[in-house]
Design a protein around this motif. Sequence first.
Motif, PDB file in Angstrom:
ATOM      1  N   GLY A  39       0.813  -1.212   0.000  1.00  0.00           N
ATOM      2  CA  GLY A  39       0.000   0.000   0.000  1.00  0.00           C
ATOM      3  C   GLY A  39       0.842   1.255   0.000  1.00  0.00           C
ATOM      4  O   GLY A  39       0.501   2.255  -0.646  1.00  0.00           O
ATOM      5  N   MET A  43       1.055   4.206  -2.799  1.00  0.00           N
ATOM      6  CA  MET A  43       0.906   5.608  -2.428  1.00  0.00           C
ATOM      7  C   MET A  43       2.096   6.426  -2.930  1.00  0.00           C
ATOM      8  O   MET A  43       1.918   7.509  -3.488  1.00  0.00           O
ATOM      9  N   PHE A  71      -7.343   4.430  -6.004  1.00  0.00           N
ATOM     10  CA  PHE A  71      -7.158   4.772  -4.603  1.00  0.00           C
ATOM     11  C   PHE A  71      -8.424   4.548  -3.786  1.00  0.00           C
ATOM     12  O   PHE A  71      -8.352   4.349  -2.576  1.00  0.00           O
ATOM     13  N   ALA A  74      -7.954   1.052  -2.852  1.00  0.00           N
ATOM     14  CA  ALA A  74      -6.959   1.000  -1.774  1.00  0.00           C
ATOM     15  C   ALA A  74      -7.567   1.437  -0.448  1.00  0.00           C
ATOM     16  O   ALA A  74      -7.252   0.868   0.605  1.00  0.00           O
ATOM     17  N   ALA A  75      -8.459   2.426  -0.483  1.00  0.00           N
ATOM     18  CA  ALA A  75      -9.131   2.874   0.745  1.00  0.00           C
ATOM     19  C   ALA A  75     -10.048   1.782   1.291  1.00  0.00           C
ATOM     20  O   ALA A  75     -10.089   1.555   2.511  1.00  0.00           O
ATOM     21  N   HIS A  91      -3.534   4.500   6.539  1.00  0.00           N
ATOM     22  CA  HIS A  91      -3.602   4.128   5.120  1.00  0.00           C
ATOM     23  C   HIS A  91      -4.973   4.502   4.545  1.00  0.00           C
ATOM     24  O   HIS A  91      -5.066   4.929   3.392  1.00  0.00           O
ATOM     25  N   SER A  95      -5.249   7.079   1.459  1.00  0.00           N
ATOM     26  CA  SER A  95      -5.918   6.682   0.211  1.00  0.00           C
ATOM     27  C   SER A  95      -7.127   7.567  -0.063  1.00  0.00           C
ATOM     28  O   SER A  95      -7.372   7.964  -1.209  1.00  0.00           O
TER      29      SER A  95
END
Length: 183
Positions: A39, A43, A71, A74-75, A91, A95
Amino acid sequence: MHGPVSAAWLLVALCGATGSYCVLRLRSGVEEQRRAAGGEALMGFGMAVMAVPAAVFTPPTWAWPVYAAVFGAAALHALWTARGGPRHLHHLVGSSAMVYMAVTMAGAPATAHHAHGSSGVPLVTGALLLYFTGYVLLAGARLVPATGTAAAAGPARWGDRPELARACRLSMGIGMVTMLLTM
């Protein structure tokens, strides 16, 4: 990012180097390092690409929704892993900040990224700036070594060095503050 070109290139280099180190951490013998490294690499590389000066490369209009989708995923992953403990919430915030910046960039014409008018800094940008500024200050304080501590187990491999991982997180936090300031 729409600030000074030299600052943008420095941010590209910083985030690209951070993302590269996080890729090295994917080979770590420490499971917790490997979990966070993917992750963080995403980023770092995402921030590097987003920071490329607009005078050099203007992304096509379809790039910002793709950014937001990547993203956003990813979130969601960070939200899912946050069930195991609050350490993954950073994180999630990072994200989500990238999604916010991508959506903001997609909705603004190329010449009007600074046109916030007399209302000042938007509320979400201000809240993210406060969070990441606090994070940078806390992460910087954690880098200061405690007296009397030494590596008793001998030299660690590059991917297993927690102080380098903390320095990378600090540099990405600084990069995030820089990117939010230039929105």
